[in-house]
Design an enzyme around this catalytic site. Structure first.
Site, PDB file in Angstrom:
ATOM      1  N   GLN A 274       0.829  -1.220   0.000  1.00  0.00           N
ATOM      2  CA  GLN A 274       0.000   0.000   0.000  1.00  0.00           C
ATOM      3  C   GLN A 274       0.859   1.264   0.000  1.00  0.00           C
ATOM      4  OE1 GLN A 274      -3.576   1.405   2.745  1.00  0.00           O
ATOM      5  NE2 GLN A 274      -1.651   1.820   3.790  1.00  0.00           N
ATOM      6  N   ASP A 275       1.736   1.386   1.003  1.00  0.00           N
ATOM      7  CA  ASP A 275       2.512   2.622   1.141  1.00  0.00           C
ATOM      8  C   ASP A 275       3.507   2.781   0.002  1.00  0.00           C
ATOM      9  OD1 ASP A 275       1.125   2.721   3.470  1.00  0.00           O
ATOM     10  OD2 ASP A 275       2.859   2.897   4.796  1.00  0.00           O
TER      11      ASP A 275
ATOM     12  N   LEU B 224      10.064   0.099   3.508  1.00  0.00           N
ATOM     13  CA  LEU B 224       8.643  -0.140   3.803  1.00  0.00           C
ATOM     14  C   LEU B 224       8.328  -1.635   3.835  1.00  0.00           C
ATOM     15  CD1 LEU B 224       7.077   2.562   1.441  1.00  0.00           C
ATOM     16  CD2 LEU B 224       8.030   2.832   3.728  1.00  0.00           C
ATOM     17  N   ALA B 225       9.273  -2.473   3.461  1.00  0.00           N
ATOM     18  CA  ALA B 225       9.002  -3.919   3.392  1.00  0.00           C
ATOM     19  C   ALA B 225       8.798  -4.479   4.793  1.00  0.00           C
ATOM     20  CB  ALA B 225      10.167  -4.631   2.717  1.00  0.00           C
ATOM     21  N   ALA B 226       7.797  -5.337   4.921  1.00  0.00           N
ATOM     22  CA  ALA B 226       7.561  -5.999   6.212  1.00  0.00           C
ATOM     23  C   ALA B 226       6.510  -7.080   6.067  1.00  0.00           C
ATOM     24  CB  ALA B 226       7.077  -4.983   7.253  1.00  0.00           C
TER      25      ALA B 226
ATOM     26  N   THR C 161       6.090   1.940  13.787  1.00  0.00           N
ATOM     27  CA  THR C 161       4.640   1.833  13.917  1.00  0.00           C
ATOM     28  C   THR C 161       4.142   2.140  15.330  1.00  0.00           C
ATOM     29  OG1 THR C 161       2.855   0.194  14.010  1.00  0.00           O
ATOM     30  CG2 THR C 161       5.064  -0.662  14.163  1.00  0.00           C
TER      31      THR C 161
ATOM     32  N   GLU D 215       2.118   0.380  16.752  1.00  0.00           N
ATOM     33  CA  GLU D 215       2.017  -0.913  17.454  1.00  0.00           C
ATOM     34  C   GLU D 215       3.129  -1.057  18.500  1.00  0.00           C
ATOM     35  OE1 GLU D 215       0.118  -4.081  17.295  1.00  0.00           O
ATOM     36  OE2 GLU D 215      -1.342  -2.567  16.730  1.00  0.00           O
TER      37      GLU D 215
ATOM     38  N   TYR E 209       4.730  -8.907  15.990  1.00  0.00           N
ATOM     39  CA  TYR E 209       4.921  -7.814  15.029  1.00  0.00           C
ATOM     40  C   TYR E 209       5.447  -6.576  15.757  1.00  0.00           C
ATOM     41  CZ  TYR E 209       3.708  -3.902  11.956  1.00  0.00           C
ATOM     42  OH  TYR E 209       3.743  -2.742  11.216  1.00  0.00           O
TER      43      TYR E 209
ATOM     44  N   LYS F 175       9.177  -4.693  15.452  1.00  0.00           N
ATOM     45  CA  LYS F 175       9.321  -3.300  15.028  1.00  0.00           C
ATOM     46  C   LYS F 175      10.066  -2.459  16.075  1.00  0.00           C
ATOM     47  CE  LYS F 175       7.271  -2.941  10.916  1.00  0.00           C
ATOM     48  NZ  LYS F 175       7.780  -2.214   9.754  1.00  0.00           N
TER      49      LYS F 175
HETATM   50  P1  NAP Z   1       1.901  -3.921   3.034  1.00  0.00           P
HETATM   51  O1  NAP Z   1       0.848  -3.404   2.116  1.00  0.00           O
HETATM   52  O2  NAP Z   1       1.670  -5.191   3.766  1.00  0.00           O
HETATM   53  O3  NAP Z   1       3.241  -4.081   2.140  1.00  0.00           O
HETATM   54  C1  NAP Z   1       4.338  -4.808   2.612  1.00  0.00           C
HETATM   55  C2  NAP Z   1       5.424  -4.843   1.533  1.00  0.00           C
HETATM   56  O4  NAP Z   1       6.559  -5.552   2.045  1.00  0.00           O
HETATM   57  C3  NAP Z   1       5.018  -5.571   0.228  1.00  0.00           C
HETATM   58  O5  NAP Z   1       5.540  -4.861  -0.859  1.00  0.00           O
HETATM   59  C4  NAP Z   1       5.719  -6.916   0.364  1.00  0.00           C
HETATM   60  O6  NAP Z   1       6.035  -7.508  -0.878  1.00  0.00           O
HETATM   61  C5  NAP Z   1       7.013  -6.471   1.058  1.00  0.00           C
HETATM   62  N1  NAP Z   1       7.738  -7.578   1.696  1.00  0.00           N
HETATM   63  C6  NAP Z   1       7.265  -8.458   2.606  1.00  0.00           C
HETATM   64  N2  NAP Z   1       8.244  -9.308   2.970  1.00  0.00           N
HETATM   65  C7  NAP Z   1       9.350  -8.957   2.262  1.00  0.00           C
HETATM   66  C8  NAP Z   1      10.684  -9.469   2.192  1.00  0.00           C
HETATM   67  N3  NAP Z   1      11.068 -10.536   2.911  1.00  0.00           N
HETATM   68  N4  NAP Z   1      11.564  -8.853   1.392  1.00  0.00           N
HETATM   69  C9  NAP Z   1      11.188  -7.790   0.626  1.00  0.00           C
HETATM   70  N5  NAP Z   1       9.939  -7.280   0.633  1.00  0.00           N
HETATM   71  C10 NAP Z   1       9.045  -7.867   1.445  1.00  0.00           C
HETATM   72  O7  NAP Z   1       2.297  -2.831   4.124  1.00  0.00           O
HETATM   73  P2  NAP Z   1       1.959  -1.253   4.167  1.00  0.00           P
HETATM   74  O8  NAP Z   1       0.647  -1.063   4.812  1.00  0.00           O
HETATM   75  O9  NAP Z   1       2.253  -0.657   2.857  1.00  0.00           O
HETATM   76  O10 NAP Z   1       3.034  -0.771   5.232  1.00  0.00           O
HETATM   77  C11 NAP Z   1       4.345  -0.373   4.820  1.00  0.00           C
HETATM   78  C12 NAP Z   1       5.278  -0.439   6.017  1.00  0.00           C
HETATM   79  O11 NAP Z   1       4.802   0.441   7.036  1.00  0.00           O
HETATM   80  C13 NAP Z   1       5.395  -1.800   6.680  1.00  0.00           C
HETATM   81  O12 NAP Z   1       6.710  -1.924   7.156  1.00  0.00           O
HETATM   82  C14 NAP Z   1       4.437  -1.723   7.854  1.00  0.00           C
HETATM   83  O13 NAP Z   1       4.817  -2.612   8.875  1.00  0.00           O
HETATM   84  C15 NAP Z   1       4.612  -0.271   8.244  1.00  0.00           C
HETATM   85  N6  NAP Z   1       3.474   0.388   8.891  1.00  0.00           N
HETATM   86  C16 NAP Z   1       2.253   0.360   8.294  1.00  0.00           C
HETATM   87  C17 NAP Z   1       1.190   1.048   8.880  1.00  0.00           C
HETATM   88  C18 NAP Z   1      -0.175   1.061   8.246  1.00  0.00           C
HETATM   89  O14 NAP Z   1      -1.131   1.421   8.945  1.00  0.00           O
HETATM   90  N7  NAP Z   1      -0.300   0.748   6.962  1.00  0.00           N
HETATM   91  C19 NAP Z   1       1.408   1.766  10.073  1.00  0.00           C
HETATM   92  C20 NAP Z   1       2.674   1.792  10.619  1.00  0.00           C
HETATM   93  C21 NAP Z   1       3.714   1.115  10.012  1.00  0.00           C
HETATM   94  P3  NAP Z   1       5.066  -8.593  -1.613  1.00  0.00           P
HETATM   95  O15 NAP Z   1       4.104  -7.791  -2.444  1.00  0.00           O
HETATM   96  O16 NAP Z   1       6.032  -9.393  -2.405  1.00  0.00           O
HETATM   97  O17 NAP Z   1       4.377  -9.370  -0.538  1.00  0.00           O
HETATM   98  O1  G4F Z   2      -6.751  -3.312  10.801  1.00  0.00           O
HETATM   99  P1  G4F Z   2      -5.965  -4.062  11.798  1.00  0.00           P
HETATM  100  O2  G4F Z   2      -5.654  -5.490  11.486  1.00  0.00           O
HETATM  101  O3  G4F Z   2      -4.660  -3.215  12.079  1.00  0.00           O
HETATM  102  P2  G4F Z   2      -3.617  -3.186  13.302  1.00  0.00           P
HETATM  103  O4  G4F Z   2      -3.560  -4.479  14.009  1.00  0.00           O
HETATM  104  O5  G4F Z   2      -3.905  -1.980  14.107  1.00  0.00           O
HETATM  105  O6  G4F Z   2      -2.235  -3.032  12.532  1.00  0.00           O
HETATM  106  C1  G4F Z   2      -2.079  -2.111  11.444  1.00  0.00           C
HETATM  107  O7  G4F Z   2      -1.693  -0.853  11.945  1.00  0.00           O
HETATM  108  C2  G4F Z   2      -0.398  -0.830  12.563  1.00  0.00           C
HETATM  109  C3  G4F Z   2      -0.174   0.594  13.052  1.00  0.00           C
HETATM  110  O8  G4F Z   2      -0.665   0.729  14.357  1.00  0.00           O
HETATM  111  C4  G4F Z   2       0.634  -1.264  11.553  1.00  0.00           C
HETATM  112  F1  G4F Z   2       1.871  -1.208  12.094  1.00  0.00           F
HETATM  113  C5  G4F Z   2       0.334  -2.677  11.093  1.00  0.00           C
HETATM  114  O9  G4F Z   2       1.287  -3.067  10.108  1.00  0.00           O
HETATM  115  C6  G4F Z   2      -1.045  -2.697  10.488  1.00  0.00           C
HETATM  116  O10 G4F Z   2      -1.010  -1.929   9.301  1.00  0.00           O
HETATM  117  O11 G4F Z   2      -6.745  -4.078  13.202  1.00  0.00           O
HETATM  118  C7  G4F Z   2      -7.195  -2.880  13.801  1.00  0.00           C
HETATM  119  C8  G4F Z   2      -8.068  -3.211  15.028  1.00  0.00           C
HETATM  120  C9  G4F Z   2      -7.437  -4.239  15.971  1.00  0.00           C
HETATM  121  O12 G4F Z   2      -7.635  -3.817  17.289  1.00  0.00           O
HETATM  122  C10 G4F Z   2      -8.238  -5.520  15.737  1.00  0.00           C
HETATM  123  O13 G4F Z   2      -8.340  -6.373  16.862  1.00  0.00           O
HETATM  124  O14 G4F Z   2      -9.275  -3.818  14.543  1.00  0.00           O
HETATM  125  C11 G4F Z   2      -9.598  -4.927  15.363  1.00  0.00           C
HETATM  126  N1  G4F Z   2     -10.444  -5.843  14.630  1.00  0.00           N
HETATM  127  C12 G4F Z   2     -11.709  -6.210  14.976  1.00  0.00           C
HETATM  128  N2  G4F Z   2     -12.188  -7.103  14.112  1.00  0.00           N
HETATM  129  C13 G4F Z   2     -10.109  -6.521  13.509  1.00  0.00           C
HETATM  130  C14 G4F Z   2     -11.215  -7.320  13.184  1.00  0.00           C
HETATM  131  N3  G4F Z   2      -8.978  -6.499  12.758  1.00  0.00           N
HETATM  132  C15 G4F Z   2      -8.938  -7.296  11.663  1.00  0.00           C
HETATM  133  N4  G4F Z   2      -7.836  -7.266  10.887  1.00  0.00           N
HETATM  134  N5  G4F Z   2     -10.002  -8.101  11.298  1.00  0.00           N
HETATM  135  C16 G4F Z   2     -11.157  -8.160  12.033  1.00  0.00           C
HETATM  136  O15 G4F Z   2     -12.074  -8.904  11.710  1.00  0.00           O
END
Ligand code: NAP
Ligand code: G4F
Length: 329
Positions: free
Chosen positions: A21-22, A87-89, A132, A134, A156, A160
């Site tokens: 996504q990011d 951003l990979a994770a 994050t 988290e 997770y 992080k």
């Molecule tokens: P995402 O959609 O799950 O994307 C994860 C990316 O990491 C994908 O491109 C995936 O590639 C790649 N990846 C996974 N394992 C890898 C590996 N072993 N080597 C190289 N690439 C790998 O995550 P996102 O939501 O964009 O988040 C981006 C980053 O921000 C992550 O590090 C996440 O933990 C962090 N973060 C996200 C949020 C949020 O709310 N979205 C908040 C805080 C922090 P594939 O397509 O090949 O699977």
């Molecule tokens: O959407 P979530 O799975 O995101 P979560 O766990 O907050 O993590 C995301 O945000 C983090 C930043 O704080 C990132 F670092 C991480 O990589 C990821 O992008 O869940 C959000 C909340 C949780 O409390 C979960 O228990 O929603 C609650 N929830 C309730 N029902 C659910 C569900 N979550 C999911 N995924 N699916 C459900 O059915």
């Protein structure tokens, strides 16, 4: 390595996680600013380029994986980046309970691999690490800022925290320009389908089109500070433009429950969420993060960063994208 901009070349950025996504929003943002964008792509039997389909002609792909040290060294040698965005994770919290070792290998040790590759090949580059909210986990004070103590509640979150401190330590020990962005939840129509916002948005559209009648969720009382990914990638870039490397919280400052998310999402199609949402303990986590709400004062003051898209606009955009994908009723 020579300075890639010295000869008037375009600025180069290496983005890991470019298919996520990011990564997709950041690639758009950097291309708009004239960057030459390199994306790290791991081998897959069927590459997941859906989110960057519209950009593939403009991105240079380099093979590599956070699990493989030499591939990261090669990726940096090949791309000669001024800026590296990691951003990979393995980013899904429930999967981290099922696969804690894999999560640690990618999210924690993988970051050290990348930091070491940068130290060896491009010590003058600047690096962004995707940290994050988290990491705050079981919070004792609200809102959370850069000084709030960490108490992660999942493998997770633990992975992080390790990566965050590795990023800080490489900055302090080796004088590298490494920044940790502590981003609160951010979503978009490109969000993975298993995350709660996307799961709800998709279900709203399917229910509206008569394809489903309900959605099953876990904890409806959990609170999150949800923003839009397009706003948050601006902050990643801004951190790397500062004179000094530092860590920043990025958040909206407002928090909502999962139930409130459902109310807004079902409200987009004029429905009452209570008629369609069921709960099942199968979706509860072994340990939960009950409340997150960020204080982004430092980012506002130092980076001049502000979110521009409201929670209601975000949810409406996500529901509308699913309705459009399903076609007219
Ligand atoms: P995402 O959609 O799950 O994307 C994860 C990316 O990491 C994908 O491109 C995936 O590639 C790649 N990846 C996974 N394992 C890898 C590996 N072993 N080597 C190289 N690439 C790998 O995550 P996102 O939501 O964009 O988040 C981006 C980053 O921000 C992550 O590090 C996440 O933990 C962090 N973060 C996200 C949020 C949020 O709310 N979205 C908040 C805080 C922090 P594939 O397509 O090949 O699977
Ligand atoms: O959407 P979530 O799975 O995101 P979560 O766990 O907050 O993590 C995301 O945000 C983090 C930043 O704080 C990132 F670092 C991480 O990589 C990821 O992008 O869940 C959000 C909340 C949780 O409390 C979960 O228990 O929603 C609650 N929830 C309730 N029902 C659910 C569900 N979550 C999911 N995924 N699916 C459900 O059915």
């Amino acid at each position: 390595m020579s300075d890639p901009t010295a000869s008037g070349e375009r600025r180069r950025a290496l983005v890991t996680g470019i298919t996520g996504q990011d990564g997709s929003y950041l690639a758009e943002f950097l291309l708009e600013r004239g960057y030459e964008v390199y994306g790290l792509l791991r081998r897959s039997s069927s590459p997941s380029l859906d989110r960057i389909e519209h950009l593939v002609e403009r991105i240079h792909f380099v093979g590599g994986d956070l699990l493989d040290q030499s591939s990261l060294v090669r990726a940096i040698q090949e791309s000669r980046p001024c800026e590296i965005y990691n951003l990979a994770a393995q980013s899904f919290v429930p999967t981290s309970f099922a696969e804690p070792v894999h999560t640690a290998e990618v999210n924690a040790v993988g970051v050290v691999r990348l930091l070491e590759a940068m130290r060896q090949v491009a010590p003058e580059a600047r690096m962004y690490q995707a940290s994050t909210s988290e990491m705050f986990g079981k919070v004792r004070t609200s809102p959370q800022n850069e000084k709030t103590a960490f108490h992660p509640r999942s493998p997770y979150g633990v992975s992080k925290v390790y990566a965050h401190w590795a990023t800080v330590n490489h900055r302090e020990a080796f004088d590298l320009f490494t920044c940790s962005g502590i981003l609160f939840n951010h979503e978009s129509p490109r969000r993975g389908e298993e995350f709660v916002t996307q799961k709800v948005a998709r279900s709203v559209a399917r229910i509206e089109r008569g394809l489903d009648s309900e959605v099953t969720l876990g904890n409806l009382d959990a609170r999150r500070d949800w923003g839009h990914a397009a706003d948050y990638v601006r902050a990643m870039w801004a951190m790397l433009q500062e004179d000094e490397p530092d860590d920043f919280v990025i958040a909206t400052g407002t928090t909502r429950t999962v139930a409130e998310l459902c109310e807004v999402a079902f409200g987009c199609v004029g429905r009452d969420w209570r008629d369609h949402v069921r709960t099942d303990p199968a979706f509860l986590r072994p340990a939960e993060v009950e409340l997150l709400v960020g204080d982004a004062t430092k980012s506002r003051e130092v980076l001049g960063w502000e979110p521009e898209i409201s929670f209601e606009e975000l949810v409406e955009e996500m529901v509308a994208a699913h309705l459009a994908a399903l076609g007219e009723a």
